[in-house]
Structures are given as C-alpha cells and as structure tokens.
Design an enzyme around this catalytic site. Structure first.
Site, PDB file in Angstrom:
ATOM      1  N   ARG A  21       0.843  -1.197   0.000  1.00 24.25           N
ATOM      2  CA  ARG A  21       0.000   0.000   0.000  1.00 24.25           C
ATOM      3  C   ARG A  21       0.883   1.254   0.000  1.00 24.25           C
ATOM      4  O   ARG A  21       0.897   2.004  -0.961  1.00 24.25           O
ATOM      5  CB  ARG A  21      -0.956  -0.029   1.205  1.00 24.25           C
ATOM      6  CG  ARG A  21      -2.135   0.956   1.100  1.00 24.25           C
ATOM      7  CD  ARG A  21      -1.814   2.334   1.603  1.00 24.25           C
ATOM      8  NE  ARG A  21      -1.350   2.355   2.983  1.00 24.25           N
ATOM      9  CZ  ARG A  21      -0.804   3.424   3.539  1.00 24.25           C
ATOM     10  NH1 ARG A  21      -0.630   4.548   2.848  1.00 24.25           N
ATOM     11  NH2 ARG A  21      -0.389   3.389   4.803  1.00 24.25           N
ATOM     12  N   ASP A  22       1.689   1.447   1.022  1.00 20.30           N
ATOM     13  CA  ASP A  22       2.554   2.624   1.072  1.00 20.30           C
ATOM     14  C   ASP A  22       3.602   2.574  -0.037  1.00 20.30           C
ATOM     15  O   ASP A  22       3.988   3.605  -0.604  1.00 20.30           O
ATOM     16  CB  ASP A  22       3.246   2.719   2.446  1.00 20.30           C
ATOM     17  CG  ASP A  22       3.502   4.155   2.869  1.00 20.30           C
ATOM     18  OD1 ASP A  22       3.799   4.992   2.010  1.00 20.30           O
ATOM     19  OD2 ASP A  22       3.395   4.441   4.079  1.00 20.30           O
ATOM     20  N   HIS A  25       3.231   4.453  -3.453  1.00 16.16           N
ATOM     21  CA  HIS A  25       3.640   5.847  -3.670  1.00 16.16           C
ATOM     22  C   HIS A  25       4.942   5.926  -4.454  1.00 16.16           C
ATOM     23  O   HIS A  25       5.159   6.862  -5.235  1.00 16.16           O
ATOM     24  CB  HIS A  25       3.843   6.560  -2.329  1.00 16.16           C
ATOM     25  CG  HIS A  25       2.586   6.903  -1.606  1.00 16.16           C
ATOM     26  ND1 HIS A  25       1.670   7.814  -2.090  1.00 16.16           N
ATOM     27  CD2 HIS A  25       2.093   6.474  -0.414  1.00 16.16           C
ATOM     28  CE1 HIS A  25       0.666   7.935  -1.232  1.00 16.16           C
ATOM     29  NE2 HIS A  25       0.899   7.128  -0.214  1.00 16.16           N
ATOM     30  N   SER A 175       3.921  10.962   8.980  1.00 16.42           N
ATOM     31  CA  SER A 175       3.732  10.981   7.527  1.00 16.42           C
ATOM     32  C   SER A 175       4.835  11.724   6.791  1.00 16.42           C
ATOM     33  O   SER A 175       5.071  11.478   5.605  1.00 16.42           O
ATOM     34  CB  SER A 175       2.391  11.632   7.181  1.00 16.42           C
ATOM     35  OG  SER A 175       1.343  11.067   7.927  1.00 16.42           O
ATOM     36  N   HIS A 202       3.637   4.459  12.992  1.00 18.35           N
ATOM     37  CA  HIS A 202       4.002   4.287  11.579  1.00 18.35           C
ATOM     38  C   HIS A 202       5.046   5.339  11.252  1.00 18.35           C
ATOM     39  O   HIS A 202       4.768   6.541  11.296  1.00 18.35           O
ATOM     40  CB  HIS A 202       2.740   4.479  10.724  1.00 18.35           C
ATOM     41  CG  HIS A 202       2.955   4.479   9.243  1.00 18.35           C
ATOM     42  ND1 HIS A 202       2.505   3.459   8.443  1.00 18.35           N
ATOM     43  CD2 HIS A 202       3.529   5.391   8.405  1.00 18.35           C
ATOM     44  CE1 HIS A 202       2.794   3.733   7.174  1.00 18.35           C
ATOM     45  NE2 HIS A 202       3.412   4.908   7.128  1.00 18.35           N
ATOM     46  N   HIS A 204       8.375   7.114   8.930  1.00 16.00           N
ATOM     47  CA  HIS A 204       9.034   7.316   7.641  1.00 16.00           C
ATOM     48  C   HIS A 204      10.481   7.727   7.890  1.00 16.00           C
ATOM     49  O   HIS A 204      10.817   8.242   8.963  1.00 16.00           O
ATOM     50  CB  HIS A 204       8.292   8.353   6.802  1.00 16.00           C
ATOM     51  CG  HIS A 204       7.119   7.778   6.076  1.00 16.00           C
ATOM     52  ND1 HIS A 204       7.174   7.358   4.778  1.00 16.00           N
ATOM     53  CD2 HIS A 204       5.855   7.515   6.497  1.00 16.00           C
ATOM     54  CE1 HIS A 204       5.999   6.859   4.412  1.00 16.00           C
ATOM     55  NE2 HIS A 204       5.174   6.950   5.441  1.00 16.00           N
TER      56      HIS A 204
END
Length: 341
Positions: A21-22, A25, A175, A202, A204
């Site tokens: 899913r991620d 991108h 995010s 989550h 990054h």
C-alpha cells in the site's frame, strides 16, 4: 516461579506491513498482479501478521488528482486475499477518498483489519466509518496522519476520540518523517496514558530515524508497529521491516515472524517491486525537515521541473503553509507563486 516466568516472557509486538500500500507511492501506484502476488506470498510464508494492500492513499483513492492505480481495488484485494494463508489482509481508508461502500466491498473481499485515517486534529470525521467497520465484523483501527503537526496532549485527546468511536487500536503516522526519537516517546507515552487499546506507530525515514523511532515507540508503550520490506514507501521510505524485526528480536521482543523467511520476502520486494530501494536523497531530507507529506516527493519534483524552480524551495514553502495530503492541487499554485516571486 510462575510469576517470575510470566515477568520474563518476551513482550509481543505486532507488525503491520503496508509494503503493498505505502510502497505504491514510490512507483506511481503501478504495481501489477504478479508483483502483488509474489510479495504477498513471500510475506505470508514469513508469517507477517498483517499484510496491507491498496492504492497508496487507500481505498477509493485512485484518481487523476493523486494518481491512477494500475489495478482497481477489487483486483488488488482479490489477488492478495488468494495469496494469504496465514497473514491477515489489511486495508487503509481516509474519509473523503473512500466511502462506506468501499469498506463494505473490502470486507466482502476478505479484509480483516481496516485502518480509518484522519488528519491529526480531525478524528471526528472517522466516527461513522469506524462504526461501519465494527458492524462488518472487521478489526477497526483509527490512525492520525501528519501527527507532527499536533502537540502530544492534542494527539492523546484525538486518539481517545478514535477509541470512543470504536477503534480497537489507535495511533499516529509520522507521515513526513519529521520526528526525532524524543518526539515519538513524548507522543506515544501521552497516547498510551489516554487509551485502553493497543497503540500504533508508523514511521518514515526522511531523517534516517525510522527504525530508531519505531523502537522508541515500542519502549514508550506502542504494541503495533508498521514497517515495509526494504523500507519501500513514500519519499525516503518507511521503517525497514526486516531490520526492525531483527532489532526487536535482539532486544528480546517477540513478533512471531520467521526472520529467515522474512529476509527472503525482503529480497523478493527488492527484486520484484522497486527499481531501486528507497534512499534519503536531498529532496527526501528536505521533505522531512519541512514536515511535508512524504508522498509529495514525486509531484513536487515534477512540478518544480515544470516551473523551473528549486524543489527545495517548493518543499519549504509547502511546509510553511502546512499543506497536507489531499491538497496536491496546491503544489502547482505554490510553484507558480514562487516562480513569479
């Protein structure tokens, strides 16, 4: 003796894997059937607890504005569901892009864990959809995006609302890859004190701290951590799954994942899903410093090239204006203003 054994038992950390899913991108949402099937099969063999699937922005998000996916939601869900024998299938939806119909369709296709996402100060928009997920019998998670834009106390209040609305786990997304470990500890500690459900983190990797921040989250009380194979994801990528699991095991935590088979899954991801593994290039670093959504990297680069301006300037200006995911149309407006200036 029994009490001592109980105290010495390894603490469980549940790994949630949004590689499919991620990671979308990073490839303009163009993963194909064989790529989805190959990685899902490898992750399932490694006993990854949850494999999340979908357009990078979630259910119903495929569009001209933020990118058309190569495959529709139905196809992606069906392919991954068929590949999973042990792992649960997860999906992600942000109200405004997805609808209740998308949720019902996903659960009908076998989605077992459903994430409902909102901007970090707008938990109230999740109430209806969290209720729908609970009615459908799936596990409901509530998550807050761009969480660096709110203070710890505000995040705790918002997470408490998510739990009140029916979320069975709540948490925060870094995010933009903006956090330092101290930021994570402060926020996760505030959230765990405010709710009685598992807490999610989550990360990054824009500042190179995704694994360290995820470990900090665990030590502060989070028990569900997101991570992707080779860090495949928006911008500089996500917390690197195989590294995180190895570090957790060395620290004495239990994930239930077969590390040797997970290494194979990570190799499969690198060979099959991505042109090159994510790196912290100059633009990704600036995105993290500016606090801009990691998924903006590609459209910012495209727009900066089109207008003949420095993407670094564009990122910092987007950060100053606190532009968030869903406002992709503003990138061109800001670029035009910078060009004229």
């Amino acid at each position: 003796m029994a009490q001592r054994m109980k105290e010495e038992a390894p603490r469980q950390v549940l790994i949630h894997d949004p590689t499919l899913r991620d990671g979308h991108h990073a490839v303009r949402h163009q993963l194909d059937r064989d790529q989805l099937r190959d990685y899902a099969t490898a992750a399932d063999a490694a006993r990854v607890p949850v494999v999340e699937i979908g357009h990078g922005n979630g259910l119903g998000a495929s569009s001209l504005q933020i990118g058309r996916a190569k495959l529709g939601d139905d196809d992606m869900l069906a392919i991954v569901r068929e590949a999973l024998s042990h792992s649960r299938m997860g999906v992600f939806m942000a109200p405004g892009w997805g609808t209740s119909s998308d949720l019902r369709n996903a659960v009908a296709h076998g989605a077992e864990v459903v994430r409902i996402a909102a901007h970090c100060t707008e938990a109230d928009v999740t109430e209806h959809h969290l209720g729908v997920v609970r009615e459908l019998g799936a596990e409901a998670h509530g998550v807050l995006l761009m969480s660096h834009m709110a203070h710890p106390e505000r995040l705790a209040e918002q997470c408490a609302l998510l739990a009140k609305f029916g979320a069975q786990a709540v948490g925060i997304f870094d995010s933009a890859g903006h956090y330092l470990s101290a930021d994570v500890i402060e926020r996760i500690a505030a959230i765990t004190a405010a709710v009685d459900v598992p807490v999610i983190f989550h990360g990054h990797n824009n500042l190179g701290l995704a694994v360290a921040n995820s470990i900090a989250a665990v030590q502060a009380g989070a028990s569900i951590i997101d991570a992707t194979a080779r860090g495949f994801g928006a911008g500089a990528g996500n917390t690197q799954l195989e590294v995180l699991v190895a570090v957790l095991e060395r620290m004495g935590y239990s994930t239930g994942i077969d590390l040797r088979k997970l290494l194979h899954a990570a190799d499969t991801a690198q060979d099959r899903l991505m042109p090159t593994p994510p790196t912290i290039d100059s633009v990704s670093l600036v995105s993290g410093l500016a606090g801009v959504f990691s998924g903006f990297k590609t459209p910012v680069l495209d727009t900066a090239h089109r207008y003949g301006i420095d993407p670094v300037d564009l990122f910092f200006e987007l950060g100053r204006r606190q532009v968030v995911a869903g406002q992709e149309d503003l990138i061109g407006d800001v670029a035009q203003q910078l060009k004229e200036a």
